[in-house]
Design a protein around this motif. Structure first.
Motif, short mmCIF file in Angstrom:
data_model
loop_
_atom_site.label_atom_id
_atom_site.label_comp_id
_atom_site.label_asym_id
_atom_site.label_seq_id
_atom_site.Cartn_x
_atom_site.Cartn_y
_atom_site.Cartn_z
N GLY A 1 -82.13 29.98 24.74
CA GLY A 1 -82.60 31.10 23.57
C GLY A 1 -81.01 30.88 22.77
O GLY A 1 -81.14 30.89 21.67
N GLN A 2 -80.86 32.19 22.21
CA GLN A 2 -79.76 32.67 21.07
C GLN A 2 -78.47 32.98 21.79
O GLN A 2 -77.51 33.12 20.88
N SER B 1 -76.81 32.94 16.93
CA SER B 1 -76.24 33.80 15.17
C SER B 1 -74.99 34.26 14.92
O SER B 1 -75.14 34.19 14.05
N GLY C 1 -82.10 29.87 17.86
CA GLY C 1 -83.22 29.70 17.04
C GLY C 1 -83.65 29.76 15.98
O GLY C 1 -83.42 28.21 16.19
N GLN C 2 -82.79 29.93 14.99
CA GLN C 2 -82.42 29.26 13.26
C GLN C 2 -81.61 28.65 13.07
O GLN C 2 -81.21 28.36 12.18
#
Length: 374
Positions: free
Chosen positions: A63-64, A81, A356-357
């Motif tokens: 995930g993140q 993040s 994620g991004q």
């Protein structure tokens, strides 16, 4: 003749080390950095530090979050993040292989042949192994699976560390001192044993099927060495793998039926999507094949002899790192150089990963860098 860097990653299974001849020709000089089209914009958004990495270690994404490790024994779970630590642990022993994880439990193998399982930033159990491992443990289905250098696969209970079963093939005179193939597909455990891809029952270790991917050749043990390496591209049931310095092949991961196979002179794994497969040869040429048929699509040699990492398809680009710490962003459709960005000047290790991004790379000196498209 060019002596490829992979000669440094061979080892004799009985502990002896094979090193490159000191009289070998000088390594070719890297190609000049190619001109950029500027069609892709990316920026560094954070950095962290984990410690020097000179063993085959990979980041593990969930995930993140992502887990990273250093050879000296640091293990950290980061928030992708922000790049900040979720937790960090010093295992007190050098780490040889890792990181494996399922988001809750994480596992590494130390240079003392010990499998260490960690949960919530603390060690929950340790188990001695029969041999050193160069492959990150696989944590899946409440179990931890380990592939060791003596061609043994062993399953442990994820909560207690109890050994559940071991399956082994006769060892070869030489094995690669780099990560091998160990992954789940459906209700099967896929493992690379020499040039064969083998499906095991994860509950018992029983062999369900095996498929020959790479065949031995040459006149000595080094030239005859064949093994399946880490870095597998999976799309549905399609599994594409690389046999060290021998071939690239795509097959059905449920029954082992080969769709196609092509000769290829690479020593690292692959990445791909439903239509295309990408790989890096040992001289750093970047190649693309049609996934369904294996038909060559393009070759990019603008980064030759730059010691490229495994590739990653990310945000409409193909990402590779190099031996000087550059991260290159190429066009997936033709290999054109779109953008590049620097890190800390030391080699990018393992494989770039996406959480994620955020694109994350780890360098040889332990820098951990996060990037996002502008």
């Amino acid at each position: 003749m060019f002596l490829p860097t992979w000669t440094r990653w061979l080892t004799i299974a009985s502990l002896g080390v094979l090193s490159a001849c000191s009289s070998a020709p000088e390594k070719p000089q890297p190609a000049p950095l190619p001109a950029l089209s500027g069609a892709f914009k990316v920026q560094k958004v954070w950095s962290n530090q984990v410690g020097v990495v000179n063993t085959p270690l990979f980041a593990s994404v969930h995930g993140q979050q992502l887990a990273v490790a250093s050879t000296s024994g640091q293990l950290a779970l980061l928030d992708a993040s922000s790049g900040r630590d979720v937790w960090r642990l010093n295992l007190g022993a050098p780490i040889q292989a890792g990181v494996g994880g399922d988001g809750q439990r994480f596992a590494v193998v130390t240079q003392n042949n010990e499998l260490v399982a960690v949960e919530s930033g603390r060690v929950i159990w340790r188990q001695a192994l029969s041999a050193l491992s160069y492959t990150p443990p696989l944590v899946a289905g409440e179990r931890v699976f380990v592939l060791t250098g003596d061609r043994a696969v062993t399953a442990f209970d994820g909560a207690t560390g109890q050994k559940l079963w071991t399956q082994q093939r006769p060892g070869d005179p030489l094995v690669l001192r780099q990560a091998g193939l160990l992954m789940p597909v459906g209700d099967q455990l896929l493992v690379g044993w020499g040039g064969r891809l083998v499906a095991l029952n994860p509950l018992t270790g029983a062999v369900r099927w095996e498929t020959l991917i790479g065949t031995t050749r040459g006149t000595n043990e080094v030239e005859r060495l064949v093994d399946l390496v880490a870095g597998v591209s999976r799309s549905g049931n399609s599994v594409c793998v690389r046999a060290f310095q021998a071939s690239v092949a795509c097959l059905d991961g449920l029954n082992g039926r080969v769709a196609w196979s092509r000769s290829a002179q690479g020593h690292q794994g692959l990445d791909g999507d439903g239509q295309t497969l990408w790989g890096v040869e040992s001289d750093s040429k970047v190649l693309a094949w049609q996934r369904a048929t294996g038909a060559p699509l393009w070759t990019q040699d603008a980064l030759r002899f730059r010691g490229l990492s495994l590739p990653l398809a990310w945000s409409r680009t193909l990402v590779v790192g190099d031996q000087d710490g550059w991260v290159h962003f190429l066009s997936p459709s033709d290999g054109q150089a779109l953008q590049r960005i620097s890190t800390d000047g030391s080699a990018i290790t393992g494989k770039p990963v996406a959480a994620g991004q955020t694109l994350v790379v780890v360098t040889r000196t332990g820098g951990v860098f996060g990037f996002r498209p502008e």
